[in-house]
Design a protein around this motif. Structure first.
Motif, PDB file in Angstrom:
ATOM      1  N   ALA A   9       0.815  -1.218   0.000  1.00 26.37           N
ATOM      2  CA  ALA A   9       0.000   0.000   0.000  1.00 26.37           C
ATOM      3  C   ALA A   9       0.846   1.264   0.000  1.00 26.37           C
ATOM      4  N   ALA A  10       2.167   1.119   0.175  1.00 27.06           N
ATOM      5  CA  ALA A  10       3.060   2.278   0.190  1.00 27.06           C
ATOM      6  C   ALA A  10       3.991   2.287  -1.017  1.00 27.06           C
ATOM      7  N   ILE A  11       3.634   1.521  -2.052  1.00 29.51           N
ATOM      8  CA  ILE A  11       4.417   1.500  -3.284  1.00 29.51           C
ATOM      9  C   ILE A  11       3.678   2.323  -4.335  1.00 29.51           C
ATOM     10  N   PRO A  12       4.274   3.395  -4.862  1.00 28.32           N
ATOM     11  CA  PRO A  12       3.584   4.244  -5.840  1.00 28.32           C
ATOM     12  C   PRO A  12       3.125   3.453  -7.066  1.00 28.32           C
ATOM     13  N   HIS A  13       1.928   3.769  -7.540  1.00 26.81           N
ATOM     14  CA  HIS A  13       1.380   3.099  -8.718  1.00 26.81           C
ATOM     15  C   HIS A  13       0.434   4.064  -9.429  1.00 26.81           C
ATOM     16  N   ALA A  14       0.613   4.242 -10.741  1.00 23.59           N
ATOM     17  CA  ALA A  14      -0.222   5.179 -11.507  1.00 23.59           C
ATOM     18  C   ALA A  14      -1.670   4.698 -11.540  1.00 23.59           C
ATOM     19  N   ALA A  15      -2.602   5.656 -11.565  1.00 24.42           N
ATOM     20  CA  ALA A  15      -4.035   5.334 -11.594  1.00 24.42           C
ATOM     21  C   ALA A  15      -4.694   5.928 -12.818  1.00 24.42           C
ATOM     22  N   GLU A  16      -5.814   5.335 -13.181  1.00 20.36           N
ATOM     23  CA  GLU A  16      -6.629   5.847 -14.270  1.00 20.36           C
ATOM     24  C   GLU A  16      -8.046   6.011 -13.746  1.00 20.36           C
ATOM     25  N   ASP A  17      -8.698   7.109 -14.083  1.00 17.97           N
ATOM     26  CA  ASP A  17     -10.051   7.366 -13.584  1.00 17.97           C
ATOM     27  C   ASP A  17     -11.045   6.534 -14.386  1.00 17.97           C
ATOM     28  N   ILE A  18     -11.241   5.289 -13.960  1.00 18.19           N
ATOM     29  CA  ILE A  18     -12.107   4.385 -14.710  1.00 18.19           C
ATOM     30  C   ILE A  18     -13.579   4.713 -14.516  1.00 18.19           C
ATOM     31  N   GLN A  19     -13.903   5.456 -13.452  1.00 17.94           N
ATOM     32  CA  GLN A  19     -15.299   5.813 -13.205  1.00 17.94           C
ATOM     33  C   GLN A  19     -15.695   7.075 -13.959  1.00 17.94           C
ATOM     34  N   GLY A  20     -14.725   7.831 -14.386  1.00 19.97           N
ATOM     35  CA  GLY A  20     -15.026   9.081 -15.084  1.00 19.97           C
ATOM     36  C   GLY A  20     -15.303  10.200 -14.108  1.00 19.97           C
ATOM     37  N   ASN A  21     -15.182  11.429 -14.564  1.00 20.17           N
ATOM     38  CA  ASN A  21     -15.311  12.589 -13.699  1.00 20.17           C
ATOM     39  C   ASN A  21     -16.750  13.035 -13.491  1.00 20.17           C
ATOM     40  N   ASP A  22     -17.669  12.580 -14.317  1.00 27.79           N
ATOM     41  CA  ASP A  22     -19.028  13.122 -14.241  1.00 27.79           C
ATOM     42  C   ASP A  22     -19.663  12.904 -12.877  1.00 27.79           C
ATOM     43  N   ARG A  23     -19.655  11.662 -12.387  1.00 26.20           N
ATOM     44  CA  ARG A  23     -20.271  11.399 -11.089  1.00 26.20           C
ATOM     45  C   ARG A  23     -19.532  12.149  -9.996  1.00 26.20           C
ATOM     46  N   TRP A  24     -18.190  12.076 -10.038  1.00 24.65           N
ATOM     47  CA  TRP A  24     -17.361  12.712  -9.014  1.00 24.65           C
ATOM     48  C   TRP A  24     -17.620  14.214  -8.958  1.00 24.65           C
ATOM     49  N   MET A  25     -17.554  14.869 -10.102  1.00 25.11           N
ATOM     50  CA  MET A  25     -17.697  16.321 -10.110  1.00 25.11           C
ATOM     51  C   MET A  25     -19.115  16.759  -9.834  1.00 25.11           C
ATOM     52  N   SER A  26     -20.106  15.947 -10.246  1.00 24.06           N
ATOM     53  CA  SER A  26     -21.491  16.349  -9.982  1.00 24.06           C
ATOM     54  C   SER A  26     -21.751  16.419  -8.489  1.00 24.06           C
ATOM     55  N   GLN A  27     -21.101  15.552  -7.716  1.00 19.03           N
ATOM     56  CA  GLN A  27     -21.269  15.596  -6.267  1.00 19.03           C
ATOM     57  C   GLN A  27     -20.568  16.817  -5.687  1.00 19.03           C
ATOM     58  N   HIS A  28     -19.333  17.077  -6.137  1.00 15.20           N
ATOM     59  CA  HIS A  28     -18.553  18.162  -5.540  1.00 15.20           C
ATOM     60  C   HIS A  28     -19.058  19.535  -5.960  1.00 15.20           C
ATOM     61  N   HIS A 160     -29.908   7.287   1.688  1.00 12.52           N
ATOM     62  CA  HIS A 160     -30.028   8.746   1.555  1.00 12.52           C
ATOM     63  C   HIS A 160     -28.691   9.437   1.835  1.00 12.52           C
ATOM     64  N   ASP A 161     -27.797   8.739   2.542  1.00 12.38           N
ATOM     65  CA  ASP A 161     -26.456   9.260   2.799  1.00 12.38           C
ATOM     66  C   ASP A 161     -25.436   8.698   1.817  1.00 12.38           C
ATOM     67  N   MET A 162     -25.551   7.407   1.504  1.00 12.62           N
ATOM     68  CA  MET A 162     -24.658   6.745   0.554  1.00 12.62           C
ATOM     69  C   MET A 162     -25.534   5.938  -0.398  1.00 12.62           C
ATOM     70  N   PHE A 163     -25.632   6.381  -1.630  1.00 13.00           N
ATOM     71  CA  PHE A 163     -26.618   5.783  -2.541  1.00 13.00           C
ATOM     72  C   PHE A 163     -26.329   4.314  -2.828  1.00 13.00           C
ATOM     73  N   ASP A 164     -25.056   3.913  -2.749  1.00  8.41           N
ATOM     74  CA  ASP A 164     -24.697   2.506  -2.937  1.00  8.41           C
ATOM     75  C   ASP A 164     -23.996   1.958  -1.692  1.00  8.41           C
ATOM     76  N   PHE A 165     -24.157   2.662  -0.579  1.00  7.86           N
ATOM     77  CA  PHE A 165     -23.578   2.307   0.710  1.00  7.86           C
ATOM     78  C   PHE A 165     -22.050   2.403   0.717  1.00  7.86           C
ATOM     79  N   LEU A 166     -21.530   3.175  -0.238  1.00  3.93           N
ATOM     80  CA  LEU A 166     -20.099   3.489  -0.301  1.00  3.93           C
ATOM     81  C   LEU A 166     -19.893   4.941  -0.725  1.00  3.93           C
ATOM     82  N   HIS A 167     -20.510   5.343  -1.838  1.00  4.78           N
ATOM     83  CA  HIS A 167     -20.356   6.707  -2.362  1.00  4.78           C
ATOM     84  C   HIS A 167     -21.447   7.602  -1.798  1.00  4.78           C
TER      85      HIS A 167
END
Length: 200
Positions: A9-28, A160-167
């Motif tokens: 968990a402390a080894i750097p590894h590149a990430a890709e936004d597989i979920q896309g920004n739409d859901r993320w940004m719509s919340q923020h 009502h707090d977490m629509f999928d019990f995570l996000h």
């Protein structure tokens, strides 16, 4: 807590936004707390500690001089133990405080997850317990417990707090953003000239 090459968990590894920004940004984008502070959001959906550490080591801390840095990561580290997750968080918090010594760092504790009690929720709780012991030892680092009553008396989390019990839903984010905004403003108030510059 395990660190370095022995901790996945402390080894750097590149990430890709597989979920896309739409859901993320719509919340923020629903909240007006942070734009007046000229805040930047470097989060990517699905981030793990490894992804954050990779980005921090590969340019994300360059050409900026933030007054406050907020860190909230770890719940997506499904394959890691609680101890490994804490080691990963410690690794990039130490990197932040080394490369951005002027910044005050806020680490948000992990939220409970899953509709009912489950092993991942237990692991997040253990991560939080370990962070409460380890991070206060670091300079300019504050923990923020953002669990605003998400778990009800029967152990359930509401959709009502977490629509999928995570996000989080918009209402769930409001419970997080209000205390976070208050802490950021408190930290900026500790140096009034910084607050004036930030809000100008």
């Amino acid at each position: 807590v395990s660190q370095g090459d022995s901790n996945p968990a402390a080894i750097p590894h590149a990430a890709e936004d597989i979920q896309g920004n739409d859901r993320w940004m719509s919340q923020h984008n629903r909240f007006s707390f942070f734009p007046p502070l000229h805040a930047l959001n470097f989060g990517i959906g699905g981030d793990t500690t490894r992804h954050v550490l990779w980005r921090l080591k590969n340019g994300e801390l360059e050409n900026i001089k933030p007054k406050v840095i907020v860190v909230w990561v770890g719940t997506n580290n499904d394959e890691n133990t609680a101890e490994e997750i804490v080691g990963g968080i410690e690794a990039f918090v130490q990197l932040i405080t080394t490369r951005q010594p002027q910044a005050k760092v806020i680490v948000l504790l992990l939220l409970p997850r899953g509709e009912k009690p489950n092993p991942l929720r237990q692991k997040n709780a253990k991560v939080n317990q370990l962070l409460k012991v380890s991070l206060p030892k670091l300079t300019n680092v504050q923990l923020l417990d953002t669990d605003g009553g998400f778990v009800h008396s029967d152990g359930a989390i509401s959709c009502h707090d977490m629509f999928d019990f995570l996000h989080l839903t918009g209402g769930g984010y409001a419970k997080i953003c209000q205390p976070l905004h208050e802490l950021i403003m408190q930290l900026l108030d500790e140096t009034p000239e910084e607050k004036q510059t930030t809000l100008a």
